[in-house]
Design a protein around this motif. Structure first.
Motif, PDB file in Angstrom:
ATOM      1  N   ARG A   6     -24.735 -59.499  20.450  1.00  9.62           N
ATOM      2  CA  ARG A   6     -24.012 -58.496  19.652  1.00  9.62           C
ATOM      3  C   ARG A   6     -22.997 -57.745  20.512  1.00  9.62           C
ATOM      4  N   MET A   7     -23.391 -57.415  21.733  1.00  5.79           N
ATOM      5  CA  MET A   7     -22.467 -56.712  22.617  1.00  5.79           C
ATOM      6  C   MET A   7     -21.273 -57.605  22.971  1.00  5.79           C
ATOM      7  N   TYR A   8     -21.539 -58.864  23.255  1.00  4.40           N
ATOM      8  CA  TYR A   8     -20.467 -59.817  23.564  1.00  4.40           C
ATOM      9  C   TYR A   8     -19.525 -59.954  22.360  1.00  4.40           C
ATOM     10  N   THR A   9     -20.093 -60.064  21.179  1.00  2.00           N
ATOM     11  CA  THR A   9     -19.294 -60.164  19.953  1.00  2.00           C
ATOM     12  C   THR A   9     -18.477 -58.895  19.736  1.00  2.00           C
ATOM     13  N   THR A  10     -19.028 -57.749  20.083  1.00  3.51           N
ATOM     14  CA  THR A  10     -18.293 -56.493  19.941  1.00  3.51           C
ATOM     15  C   THR A  10     -17.051 -56.491  20.828  1.00  3.51           C
ATOM     16  N   VAL A  11     -17.153 -57.011  22.038  1.00  2.00           N
ATOM     17  CA  VAL A  11     -15.977 -57.102  22.915  1.00  2.00           C
ATOM     18  C   VAL A  11     -14.917 -57.987  22.259  1.00  2.00           C
ATOM     19  N   ILE A  12     -15.340 -59.086  21.682  1.00  6.66           N
ATOM     20  CA  ILE A  12     -14.400 -59.965  20.965  1.00  6.66           C
ATOM     21  C   ILE A  12     -13.784 -59.215  19.790  1.00  6.66           C
ATOM     22  N   ASP A  13     -14.601 -58.468  19.055  1.00 11.76           N
ATOM     23  CA  ASP A  13     -14.091 -57.704  17.916  1.00 11.76           C
ATOM     24  C   ASP A  13     -13.096 -56.634  18.340  1.00 11.76           C
ATOM     25  N   ILE A  14     -13.337 -55.993  19.473  1.00 10.31           N
ATOM     26  CA  ILE A  14     -12.383 -55.003  19.987  1.00 10.31           C
ATOM     27  C   ILE A  14     -11.034 -55.684  20.228  1.00 10.31           C
ATOM     28  N   ARG A  15     -11.058 -56.847  20.822  1.00  5.95           N
ATOM     29  CA  ARG A  15      -9.823 -57.580  21.097  1.00  5.95           C
ATOM     30  C   ARG A  15      -9.164 -58.055  19.803  1.00  5.95           C
ATOM     31  N   ARG A  16      -9.954 -58.421  18.811  1.00  4.02           N
ATOM     32  CA  ARG A  16      -9.396 -58.811  17.512  1.00  4.02           C
ATOM     33  C   ARG A  16      -8.752 -57.619  16.816  1.00  4.02           C
ATOM     34  N   LEU A  17      -9.345 -56.451  16.993  1.00  2.00           N
ATOM     35  CA  LEU A  17      -8.747 -55.243  16.426  1.00  2.00           C
ATOM     36  C   LEU A  17      -7.379 -54.994  17.065  1.00  2.00           C
ATOM     37  N   VAL A  18      -7.274 -55.224  18.361  1.00  2.00           N
ATOM     38  CA  VAL A  18      -5.982 -55.089  19.039  1.00  2.00           C
ATOM     39  C   VAL A  18      -5.010 -56.149  18.516  1.00  2.00           C
ATOM     40  N   ASP A  19      -5.485 -57.372  18.295  1.00  2.00           N
ATOM     41  CA  ASP A  19      -4.634 -58.415  17.696  1.00  2.00           C
ATOM     42  C   ASP A  19      -4.016 -57.907  16.398  1.00  2.00           C
ATOM     43  N   TRP A  20      -4.861 -57.309  15.558  1.00  2.00           N
ATOM     44  CA  TRP A  20      -4.393 -56.783  14.282  1.00  2.00           C
ATOM     45  C   TRP A  20      -3.425 -55.615  14.513  1.00  2.00           C
ATOM     46  N   ALA A  21      -3.794 -54.702  15.400  1.00  2.00           N
ATOM     47  CA  ALA A  21      -3.001 -53.487  15.612  1.00  2.00           C
ATOM     48  C   ALA A  21      -1.590 -53.792  16.096  1.00  2.00           C
ATOM     49  N   VAL A  22      -1.446 -54.736  17.003  1.00  3.17           N
ATOM     50  CA  VAL A  22      -0.109 -55.017  17.543  1.00  3.17           C
ATOM     51  C   VAL A  22       0.826 -55.601  16.488  1.00  3.17           C
ATOM     52  N   ASP A  23       0.279 -56.111  15.389  1.00  6.32           N
ATOM     53  CA  ASP A  23       1.094 -56.652  14.299  1.00  6.32           C
ATOM     54  C   ASP A  23       1.468 -55.606  13.258  1.00  6.32           C
ATOM     55  N   GLN A  24       0.955 -54.397  13.410  1.00  9.80           N
ATOM     56  CA  GLN A  24       1.245 -53.343  12.437  1.00  9.80           C
ATOM     57  C   GLN A  24       2.531 -52.619  12.823  1.00  9.80           C
TER      58      GLN A  24
END
Length: 182
Positions: A6-24
């Motif tokens: 879960r912690m490893y997946t959370t790090v991936i999710d944080i990076r995915r959130l940044v993926d989304w944010a940079v496109d806004q």
């Protein structure tokens, strides 16, 4: 194993959130920061270690080597440790070795941070039993020796410095740091 995943997946999710944010359109991709508290600080430190898109990071009561924190932290984690070691007849050393295997991929000490240490603030509790001194020191080293604030409290008590009971001290430090670095 589930907690480590879960912690490893959370790090991936944080990076995915940044993926989304940079496109806004309304988000400046040069001004993305992350703030993490306790185990979230562990995950935030990993995110900034592997991703160069963060302009700033604040790591509050975190540490490197989460396996050590998990094996020594009082409270619920200690209850789990005591239950497991009794059930399987393991020594503390055996328990730590097994937990270390599971959490190795979440240890920032072997990573080179992708963010300028001048853009990182570490806030730690000097009397922290959950995040022992050697793991806090390892985080500080792995992040390039950034600015750090040591609060003379234990792990949970230090969180009161985020509230009016602690005169919002840590909250003010975080806001000032983010205003300066972002």
């Amino acid at each position: 194993a589930e907690m480590a995943d879960r912690m490893y997946t959370t790090v991936i999710d944080i990076r995915r959130l940044v993926d989304w944010a940079v496109d806004q359109e309304e988000i400046d991709p040069e001004r993305i920061g992350v703030v993490g508290f306790s185990m979230s600080a562990v995950m935030a430190s990993l995110a900034v270690a592997v991703d160069s898109r963060f302009a700033s990071a604040v790591l509050v009561m975190g540490a490197a080597d989460p396996s050590t924190a998990i094996t020594v932290c009082p409270g619920r984690l200690l209850e789990v440790k005591n239950s497991v070691t009794r059930r399987f007849g393991w020594s503390d050393e055996q328990y730590h070795a097994i937990v270390s295997e599971l959490f190795d991929k979440l240890d920032s000490t072997d990573m080179f941070t992708q963010i300028d240490p001048a853009r990182i603030l570490i806030v730690e509790a000097a009397q922290d039993k959950c995040m022992p001194a050697e793991t806090r020191e390892a985080l500080w080293e792995s992040m390039g020796r950034p600015e750090r604030i040591k609060l003379n409290y234990k792990h949970k008590t230090a969180f009161l410095t985020m509230t009016p009971l602690g005169m919002n001290y840590t909250r003010r430090q975080i806001v000032e740091f983010l205003e300066k670095t972002l």
